[in-house]
Scaffold this active site. Structure first.
Site, mmCIF file in Angstrom:
data_model
loop_
_atom_site.group_PDB
_atom_site.id
_atom_site.type_symbol
_atom_site.label_atom_id
_atom_site.label_comp_id
_atom_site.label_asym_id
_atom_site.label_seq_id
_atom_site.Cartn_x
_atom_site.Cartn_y
_atom_site.Cartn_z
ATOM 1 C CB SER A 1 -0.308 -0.752 -1.986
ATOM 2 O OG SER A 1 0.799 -0.077 -1.476
ATOM 3 C CD GLU B 1 7.334 -0.959 -6.629
ATOM 4 O OE1 GLU B 1 8.337 -1.578 -6.192
ATOM 5 O OE2 GLU B 1 6.313 -0.749 -5.969
ATOM 6 C CD GLN C 1 5.471 -4.976 -4.487
ATOM 7 O OE1 GLN C 1 5.081 -3.912 -4.005
ATOM 8 N NE2 GLN C 1 6.593 -5.054 -5.142
ATOM 9 N N GLY C 2 2.917 -8.712 -2.113
ATOM 10 C CA GLY C 2 3.283 -9.119 -0.764
ATOM 11 C C GLY C 2 4.766 -9.385 -0.633
ATOM 12 C CE1 TYR C 3 6.900 -9.284 -4.612
ATOM 13 C CE2 TYR C 3 8.446 -7.505 -5.060
ATOM 14 C CZ TYR C 3 7.665 -8.547 -5.507
ATOM 15 O OH TYR C 3 7.663 -8.855 -6.831
ATOM 16 C CB SER C 4 7.439 -4.810 2.848
ATOM 17 O OG SER C 4 7.918 -4.119 1.730
HETATM 18 C C1 LIG Z 1 3.231 4.142 0.223
HETATM 19 C C2 LIG Z 1 3.899 2.825 0.342
HETATM 20 C C3 LIG Z 1 3.400 1.742 -0.358
HETATM 21 C C4 LIG Z 1 3.997 0.490 -0.235
HETATM 22 N N1 LIG Z 1 3.466 -0.574 -0.898
HETATM 23 C C5 LIG Z 1 3.992 -1.798 -0.729
HETATM 24 C C6 LIG Z 1 3.398 -2.941 -1.311
HETATM 25 O O1 LIG Z 1 2.388 -2.837 -1.992
HETATM 26 N N2 LIG Z 1 3.953 -4.148 -1.124
HETATM 27 C C7 LIG Z 1 5.091 -4.295 -0.385
HETATM 28 O O2 LIG Z 1 5.583 -5.406 -0.270
HETATM 29 N N3 LIG Z 1 5.701 -3.234 0.202
HETATM 30 C C8 LIG Z 1 5.169 -1.994 0.050
HETATM 31 N N4 LIG Z 1 5.751 -0.911 0.668
HETATM 32 C C9 LIG Z 1 6.917 -1.140 1.507
HETATM 33 C C10 LIG Z 1 8.206 -0.548 0.993
HETATM 34 O O3 LIG Z 1 8.743 -1.318 -0.030
HETATM 35 C C11 LIG Z 1 9.151 -0.413 2.188
HETATM 36 O O4 LIG Z 1 8.620 0.570 3.038
HETATM 37 C C12 LIG Z 1 10.536 -0.014 1.795
HETATM 38 O O5 LIG Z 1 11.177 -1.043 1.099
HETATM 39 C C13 LIG Z 1 11.377 0.386 3.016
HETATM 40 O O6 LIG Z 1 11.326 -0.580 4.015
HETATM 41 P P1 LIG Z 1 10.973 -0.178 5.533
HETATM 42 O O7 LIG Z 1 9.713 0.602 5.490
HETATM 43 O O8 LIG Z 1 11.006 -1.408 6.327
HETATM 44 O O9 LIG Z 1 12.127 0.797 5.969
HETATM 45 P P2 LIG Z 1 13.598 0.386 6.522
HETATM 46 O O10 LIG Z 1 14.211 -0.591 5.584
HETATM 47 O O11 LIG Z 1 13.499 0.020 7.942
HETATM 48 O O12 LIG Z 1 14.300 1.781 6.353
HETATM 49 C C14 LIG Z 1 14.258 2.847 7.333
HETATM 50 C C15 LIG Z 1 15.309 3.881 6.958
HETATM 51 O O13 LIG Z 1 16.617 3.270 6.943
HETATM 52 C C16 LIG Z 1 17.242 3.437 5.717
HETATM 53 N N5 LIG Z 1 18.052 2.275 5.364
HETATM 54 C C17 LIG Z 1 17.717 0.965 5.453
HETATM 55 N N6 LIG Z 1 18.709 0.185 4.978
HETATM 56 C C18 LIG Z 1 19.689 1.028 4.558
HETATM 57 C C19 LIG Z 1 20.973 0.826 3.960
HETATM 58 N N7 LIG Z 1 21.446 -0.366 3.681
HETATM 59 N N8 LIG Z 1 21.684 1.941 3.657
HETATM 60 C C20 LIG Z 1 21.218 3.183 3.946
HETATM 61 N N9 LIG Z 1 20.035 3.414 4.498
HETATM 62 C C21 LIG Z 1 19.271 2.347 4.816
HETATM 63 C C22 LIG Z 1 16.105 3.643 4.735
HETATM 64 O O14 LIG Z 1 16.541 4.320 3.581
HETATM 65 C C23 LIG Z 1 15.103 4.420 5.548
HETATM 66 O O15 LIG Z 1 15.432 5.794 5.488
HETATM 67 C C24 LIG Z 1 5.156 0.337 0.563
HETATM 68 C C25 LIG Z 1 5.667 1.447 1.243
HETATM 69 C C26 LIG Z 1 5.063 2.670 1.148
HETATM 70 C C27 LIG Z 1 5.651 3.805 1.909
#
Ligand SMILES: Cc1cc2nc3c(=O)[nH]c(=O)nc-3n(C[C@H](O)[C@H](O)[C@H](O)COP(=O)(O)OP(=O)(O)OC[C@H]3O[C@@H](n4cnc5c(N)ncnc54)[C@H](O)[C@@H]3O)c2cc1C
Ligand SMILES: Cc1cc2nc3c(=O)[nH]c(=O)nc-3n(C[C@H](O)[C@H](O)[C@H](O)COP(=O)(O)OP(=O)(O)OC[C@H]3O[C@@H](n4cnc5c(N)ncnc54)[C@H](O)[C@@H]3O)c2cc1C
Lengths: 401, 361
Positions: A161, A244, A126-129
């Site tokens: 992932s 998901e 899944q290529g989102y983040s």
């Molecule tokens: C084990 C694992 C597997 C993953 N697999 C995939 C994958 O296969 N494909 C993919 O695309 N992504 C994947 N991800 C990415 C995942 O979707 C992101 O980590 C997640 O959406 C959070 O984004 P970030 O890590 O950039 O954190 P950030 O968005 O930078 O968040 C950091 C902190 O700030 C808080 N925060 C951010 N915005 C707000 C807000 N508006 N209000 C309150 N708090 C806020 C968050 O809650 C968090 O505590 C995976 C992540 C993990 C940990």
């Protein structure tokens, strides 16, 4: 409220039980790489053939083709769990891409991708983040520009992932740079062998490389590999995320874990005392048992609602938050019950359950973060569930698009 | 299989909920509480006119003959509207005792009057779970001596159902010679409880009384109390959310601050699965008796914990206002506080859940 299964379902349960007892020894070992082993694929085929996996996927796409019936699905899950047999594959391809294609794909896309995906032959990521776009996913910057019949993709994904073992990716890219943030995104599916893709595994805190960075340099993807229309990728992605979040809060998993902890507390002793005989640990166990029960019944309530095509409202919005937290708490109890033994890891002498509990405890934190963090879930619950004011939008920067 | 309320159940809950929203308005609750009434006669009469005082009582004895799930839906509404009425003892535990253990004559004598709401029944069983201050009732033949604490629906009761130390059950009329009733004052003035002192009080034995029946009464009572907390907690969340959408500070409604939104989300996320647990526990009392005791323990203990969290958090969202008598939020706070301890606090109840599974002696 009627939890009696009735004769038809009891007969079905007997059928499942028979299958389980006859096929117990064919149960595959988990590969641990994110890519199903030969054994796992054989098992998956057997399950599909008998209607225990891909049950409601139409047979023209390689599924079993049964009518949706939440009860039968539940009976299957119950009996497999009871016998500690693995259920069908629940990869991102099976759990997220397939439902999305069924809902929004073209007939050709369905024919081409669903069957090999549910059989575990084609593995998806899944290529989102992106580095700059996590919670604020719609701000993603990976670009796709037009060139004849192709898109040309440049940019970077992160936390992807299983990308290192995947054949295909479903990916969000910005195709309409002039459109508003949410309306400029498209959902593309393409091969991970396409020239210009580089995958760099990222080691995580668990000591395993569960996810990756994925770089795109002039990656050429035919325009017909889009799902839905240009600019609709955000809405497609939300359809996927819904699947998901359902998967991430799955209460069956909590039930399985609870059962394992109950066993553990009966088997492990501290200075000669079984942990189950220790009132403090027992109290924690019963507290979590009540939570597991609540989440399981909650799951049944949601299944009933979806079978009746009713909107369960806020009840659905709480599942990811509560389910992932509960799994995390269960792992924490197992670790604490094991005490000093609970911190052993890798291949240490005296290691219990292959270090499973520490790995779960850490990985669950990843799941609390991934797929929409706990804080984002709380925003959603308060805004959509309770009708509270939305987060204020930052003022637009001078000169920004 | 269906895990949902039926149309009839929803309508019944809705009807009773609407009645209580009106009849048990905060002003009325406050008056009843401040007057230290045993219960509000007006609300109780109206409630009984809807037939739901006899919710569990068989139709042949003038009741509705419905099940524990319907009763739990009623209890949820009494908690939601902090109704000062004797529901758990009078409409659930006492009718259950009579139905399960009473003779035909006893049933015919008492069930119709309970169903019509004409009489109130106090239930004295706490000592079988948790005897404090040396309380406990012993029987010699059909004469009772000793004392019982935390008698549910005790003040205002015409009749008592009493369990002795062996788990035998007795009927005692309030006017019985040698019986003294002392009302206790708890934080929750909407559901006062009593102490009973017995000095050789002649009582009528329920012929089929047994520890198993007492246990079933307690299971039902715990499920009802859990439902009461569910209703009270739900109301506290709604009040917090409504308040947060109106109250302004720093030029914004406080409900736009994420700190406040997240508190509200946490309350809702904790409480929503509780609804499913309460439904299941109540349904199990009738339909899955082998799980009835364990599920009532889970519901009671878990709702106690979630209830406490919701009660304090909703109060906090209301700021100083939540702390005042003026907004009356404390009626819900205290209701949840009493619910937590009645028929066993969560630690005791969890220990019982462990015993039921053979995990503790
Ligand atoms: C084990 C694992 C597997 C993953 N697999 C995939 C994958 O296969 N494909 C993919 O695309 N992504 C994947 N991800 C990415 C995942 O979707 C992101 O980590 C997640 O959406 C959070 O984004 P970030 O890590 O950039 O954190 P950030 O968005 O930078 O968040 C950091 C902190 O700030 C808080 N925060 C951010 N915005 C707000 C807000 N508006 N209000 C309150 N708090 C806020 C968050 O809650 C968090 O505590 C995976 C992540 C993990 C940990
Ligand atoms: C026991 C007690 C004694 C007191 N004694 C005195 C006294 O002697 N003299 C006196 O002058 N005052 C006194 N006060 C008043 C007290 O200082 C205020 O209650 C307090 O400052 C909170 O203000 P508020 O009640 O208006 O709540 P609000 O400010 O309306 O707050 C309501 C909720 O919104 C939250 N909130 C508000 N703003 C924000 C924000 N920017 N970010 C996140 N959350 C926010 C609050 O945390 C709270 O949960 C007393 C209060 C109490 C409870």
């Amino acid at each position: 409220m009627d939890l009696a299964y009735g004769a038809e379902y009891e007969a079905f349960r007997e059928e499942v039980k028979r299958f389980v007892s006859e096929n117990k020894d064919k149960s595959p070992r988990q590969s641990g790489t994110g890519r199903p082993s030969d054994d796992q694929r054989k098992w998956q085929d057997l399950l599909i053939k008998n209607g225990y996996a891909a049950r409601t996927i139409p047979s023209e796409y390689g599924g079993y083709g049964a009518e949706p019936d939440i009860l039968k699905s539940r009976i299957i899950a119950e009996e497999f769990t009871r016998a500690s047999l693995p259920l069908g594959l629940a990869s991102q391809g099976v759990s997220m891409l397939v439902p999305t294609l069924l809902e929004l794909g073209t007939d050709e896309q369905k024919k081409q991708w669903i069957e090999p995906t549910i059989r575990g032959e084609v593995v998806w990521c899944q290529g989102y983040s992106e580095p700059g776009s996590g919670s604020d996913l719609a701000s993603l910057q990976t670009k796709a520009t037009e060139d004849g019949d192709d898109f040309i993709i440049n940019g970077q994904k992160i936390w992807t992932s299983t990308a290192q073992v995947s054949d295909m990716i479903f990916c969000l890219v910005r195709t309409e740079p002039d459109a508003r943030k949410h309306e400029g995104i498209s959902y593309l599916i393409f091969s991970m062998d396409t020239p210009g893709i580089e995958v760099r595994p990222l080691m995580t805190m668990t000591g395993y490389a569960e996810f990756n960075e994925v770089f795109f340099t002039d990656v050429r993807v035919p325009k017909n590999q889009i799902v839905a229309e240009r600019g609709q990728g955000w809405f497609v992605a939300n359809a996927t995320l819904k699947h998901e979040r359902g998967m991430l809060g799955d209460p069956n998993q909590a039930g399985t874990r609870l059962a394992a902890i109950i066993d553990l507390m009966h088997e492990e002793t501290v200075s000669g005392e079984r942990l189950i005989d220790n009132p403090l640990f027992r109290d924690r166990l019963v507290q979590l048992q009540a939570r597991v029960a609540a989440m399981q019944f909650h799951g049944m309530r949601l299944l009933t609602a979806s079978a009746k095509k009713e909107d369960p409202g806020i009840a659905r919005l709480v599942v990811k938050l509560m389910g992932c937290e509960l799994n995390h708490q269960l792992a924490a109890l197992a670790i604490d019950a094991l005490g000093e033994l609970g911190v052993l890891y890798e291949r240490s002498p005296h290691l219990r359950a292959g270090g499973r509990w520490q790995r779960s405890y850490m990985f669950d934190l990843g799941l609390i973060i991934g797929g929409g963090t706990a804080q984002i879930q709380k925003n959603i619950i308060s805004e959509r569930g309770l009708g509270m004011p939305r987060e204020p939008k930052p003022a637009r920067k001078e000169g920004a698009a | 299989m269906e895990f949902a309320l039926s149309e009839e159940q929803r309508m019944l809950q809705d009807t009773v909920g609407r009645f209580l929203a009106d009849a048990s308005e905060l002003d009325i609750v406050r008056k009843s509480a401040e007057a230290h009434e045993a219960f509000s006669k007006t609300i109780w009469t109206g409630f009984a006119e809807l037939g739901v005082a006899g919710i569990l009582i068989p139709e042949e004895h003038g009741g509705l003959g419905l099940g524990m799930l319907e009763a739990a839906l009623m209890s949820e509404m009494t908690g939601r509207h902090v109704a000062p009425i004797p529901f758990v003892g009078t409409a659930v535990m006492a009718p259950l005792a009579l139905t399960l253990a009473g003779s035909d004559e006893q049933k015919a004598a008492w069930l119709p009057r309970l169903a019509s709401g004409d009489i109130v029944a106090g239930v004295a069983v706490t000592e079988t779970i948790s005897a404090r201050d040396g309380a406990g009732v012993s029987s010699q033949g059909d004469a009772l001596s000793g004392s019982a604490l935390f008698v549910i629906d005790g003040p205002g009761a015409d009749l008592f159902i009493v369990a002795d130390k062996e788990g035998a059950l007795f009927l005692v009329e309030a006017s019985a010679t040698g019986l003294e009733r002392i009302d206790l004052t708890t934080i929750d003035l909407t559901r006062p409880v009593s102490e009973l002192r017995f000095e050789n009080v002649s009582a009528e034995r329920l012929p089929n009384g047994s520890p198993a029946v007492v246990q079933q009464m307690i299971d039902a009572g715990r499920t009802m109390i859990a439902a009461d907390t569910l209703g009270a907690g739900q109301m506290m969340i709604e009040k917090a959310v409504d308040y947060a959408k109106e109250r302004q500070q720093f030029g914004r409604v406080i409900g736009s601050f994420q700190a406040v939104k997240h508190l509200c989300a946490e309350m809702a996320a904790e409480l929503e699965p509780c609804r499913s647990l309460v439904w299941y526990a109540a349904y199990a009392q009738d339909a899955i008796p082998e799980e009835g005791a364990l599920m009532s323990c889970h519901a009671k203990a878990h709702l106690s914990e979630v209830g406490r969290f919701v009660a304090r958090t909703s109060t906090e969202v209301h700021g100083g206002m939540g702390f005042t008598d003026l907004v009356g939020l404390h009626y819900w706070f205290k209701r949840i506080g009493l619910d937590r301890q009645l028929l066993g606090g969560p630690e005791r109840v969890r220990e019982e859940a462990a015993r039921l599974q053979g995990w503790a002696a």
